[in-house]
Design an enzyme around this catalytic site. Structure first.
Site, mmCIF file in Angstrom:
data_model
loop_
_atom_site.group_PDB
_atom_site.id
_atom_site.type_symbol
_atom_site.label_atom_id
_atom_site.label_comp_id
_atom_site.label_asym_id
_atom_site.label_seq_id
_atom_site.Cartn_x
_atom_site.Cartn_y
_atom_site.Cartn_z
ATOM 1 N N ASP A 8 0.440 -0.748 -0.052
ATOM 2 C CA ASP A 8 -0.040 -0.146 0.542
ATOM 3 C C ASP A 8 0.831 1.556 0.293
ATOM 4 O O ASP A 8 2.277 1.357 -0.322
ATOM 5 C CB ASP A 8 -1.305 0.055 0.775
ATOM 6 C CG ASP A 8 -0.235 0.465 2.468
ATOM 7 O OD1 ASP A 8 0.689 0.486 2.486
ATOM 8 O OD2 ASP A 8 -1.059 -0.189 3.801
ATOM 9 N N CYS A 65 2.294 -3.393 4.183
ATOM 10 C CA CYS A 65 1.798 -3.080 4.327
ATOM 11 C C CYS A 65 2.370 -1.991 5.654
ATOM 12 O O CYS A 65 3.321 -1.969 5.729
ATOM 13 C CB CYS A 65 0.267 -2.925 4.018
ATOM 14 S SG CYS A 65 0.458 -3.841 6.310
ATOM 15 N N GLY A 66 1.862 -0.549 6.686
ATOM 16 C CA GLY A 66 2.043 -0.141 7.252
ATOM 17 C C GLY A 66 2.304 -1.293 8.381
ATOM 18 O O GLY A 66 3.773 -0.919 8.634
ATOM 19 N N THR A 67 1.836 -2.122 9.061
ATOM 20 C CA THR A 67 2.199 -2.818 10.088
ATOM 21 C C THR A 67 2.775 -4.637 9.380
ATOM 22 O O THR A 67 3.263 -5.177 9.923
ATOM 23 C CB THR A 67 1.103 -3.128 10.908
ATOM 24 O OG1 THR A 67 0.213 -3.847 10.119
ATOM 25 C CG2 THR A 67 0.733 -1.940 11.361
ATOM 26 N N GLY A 70 -2.060 -6.157 7.973
ATOM 27 C CA GLY A 70 -3.879 -6.186 7.171
ATOM 28 C C GLY A 70 -3.325 -6.608 6.251
ATOM 29 O O GLY A 70 -4.160 -7.633 5.432
ATOM 30 N N HIS A 98 8.060 -24.649 7.618
ATOM 31 C CA HIS A 98 8.037 -25.709 8.850
ATOM 32 C C HIS A 98 6.414 -25.677 8.069
ATOM 33 O O HIS A 98 5.256 -26.677 8.030
ATOM 34 C CB HIS A 98 7.452 -26.022 10.145
ATOM 35 C CG HIS A 98 8.977 -25.565 10.869
ATOM 36 N ND1 HIS A 98 9.044 -26.122 12.327
ATOM 37 C CD2 HIS A 98 9.670 -26.627 10.648
ATOM 38 C CE1 HIS A 98 9.952 -26.388 12.581
ATOM 39 N NE2 HIS A 98 10.988 -27.118 11.532
ATOM 40 N N ASN A 99 6.313 -24.293 7.708
ATOM 41 C CA ASN A 99 4.832 -23.865 7.298
ATOM 42 C C ASN A 99 4.425 -23.872 5.619
ATOM 43 O O ASN A 99 3.723 -23.733 5.066
ATOM 44 C CB ASN A 99 3.839 -22.337 7.675
ATOM 45 C CG ASN A 99 4.305 -22.122 8.517
ATOM 46 O OD1 ASN A 99 5.332 -20.974 9.530
ATOM 47 N ND2 ASN A 99 4.055 -23.871 9.697
ATOM 48 N N ARG A 109 6.363 0.536 8.805
ATOM 49 C CA ARG A 109 6.407 1.723 9.642
ATOM 50 C C ARG A 109 7.328 0.948 11.050
ATOM 51 O O ARG A 109 6.934 1.096 12.108
ATOM 52 C CB ARG A 109 5.111 1.859 10.004
ATOM 53 C CG ARG A 109 4.463 2.782 8.593
ATOM 54 C CD ARG A 109 2.983 3.705 9.352
ATOM 55 N NE ARG A 109 2.805 4.385 8.268
ATOM 56 C CZ ARG A 109 1.306 3.750 7.808
ATOM 57 N NH1 ARG A 109 0.611 3.371 8.009
ATOM 58 N NH2 ARG A 109 1.065 5.152 7.096
ATOM 59 N N HIS A 133 5.257 -32.069 8.517
ATOM 60 C CA HIS A 133 4.901 -30.606 8.134
ATOM 61 C C HIS A 133 4.102 -30.448 7.194
ATOM 62 O O HIS A 133 3.418 -29.640 7.234
ATOM 63 C CB HIS A 133 6.155 -30.057 8.462
ATOM 64 C CG HIS A 133 7.207 -29.357 9.657
ATOM 65 N ND1 HIS A 133 7.287 -28.523 10.317
ATOM 66 C CD2 HIS A 133 8.665 -30.217 9.511
ATOM 67 C CE1 HIS A 133 8.138 -29.154 11.253
ATOM 68 N NE2 HIS A 133 8.812 -29.310 10.685
ATOM 69 N N ARG A 136 1.088 -31.357 8.344
ATOM 70 C CA ARG A 136 0.290 -30.170 9.212
ATOM 71 C C ARG A 136 -0.088 -29.113 8.082
ATOM 72 O O ARG A 136 -1.572 -27.983 8.476
ATOM 73 C CB ARG A 136 1.271 -29.519 10.246
ATOM 74 C CG ARG A 136 1.529 -30.303 11.656
ATOM 75 C CD ARG A 136 2.372 -30.656 12.138
ATOM 76 N NE ARG A 136 3.092 -30.896 12.818
ATOM 77 C CZ ARG A 136 3.832 -31.392 13.562
ATOM 78 N NH1 ARG A 136 4.532 -30.403 13.407
ATOM 79 N NH2 ARG A 136 4.368 -32.350 14.546
#
Ligand code: RB5
Length: 147
Positions: A8, A65-67, A70, A98-99, A109, A133, A136
């Site tokens: 963004d 994005c900022g964090t 989102g 693993h994922n 930010r 894994h 899972r």
């Protein structure tokens, strides 16, 4: 390997630094925007990155994005996406091992550009370990189907 990258308005500068870093490492990059500081809605850009990955226009995605929160939530709404929001390299590496994460997210930010590059490198240089894994990760897919 091709990496889709999207963001963004809060992350244009960091995106450009990461894009240049990826190209300097020899990756092909698909930039889905945004490329201006005009305010945009992060779900739209999370969707663009996620779609590029599930439609196989790219092998992996990076969404900022900022964090990072989102846009990671947005990416995870797309079936087949396992997006992780990481502010340090260890989680990024383990999210691949693993994922089998296929989209990496972080916050412009939250992390500086040098840390962001370390996060990206740790993620890209790790490989999925499979075995238990895989079981899972399969369960994550089944969970997605149930709701
Ligand atoms: C935009 O101001 C900000 O809300 C967005 O970049 C992100 O941090 C949302 O999770």
């Amino acid at each position: 390997m091709k990496i889709a990258i999207g963001n963004d308005h809060s992350a244009v500068e960091l995106k450009n630094e990461i894009l240049a870093h990826l190209e300097s490492r020899g990756f092909e990059v698909l930039n889905v925007g945004t490329d201006t500081s005009d305010s945009v809605d992060y779900p739209l850009y999370g969707e663009k990155v996620a779609k590029a990955v599930v439609n196989k226009e790219a092998d992996l995605g990076i969404a900022i994005c900022g964090t990072g929160v989102g846009i990671s939530i947005a990416c995870n709404k797309v079936k087949g996406i396992r997006a992780c929001c990481c502010s340090e390299p260890y989680s990024a590496k383990l999210s691949r091992m693993h994922n089998n994460s296929n989209v990496l997210c972080f916050g412009a930010r939250v992390v500086g550009s040098e840390l962001a590059k370390m996060i990206v490198d740790s993620w890209l240089d790790a490989a999925f370990e499979g075995d238990r894994h895989q079981r899972r990760v399969n369960q994550l897919g089944e969970l997605e189907e149930r709701f």
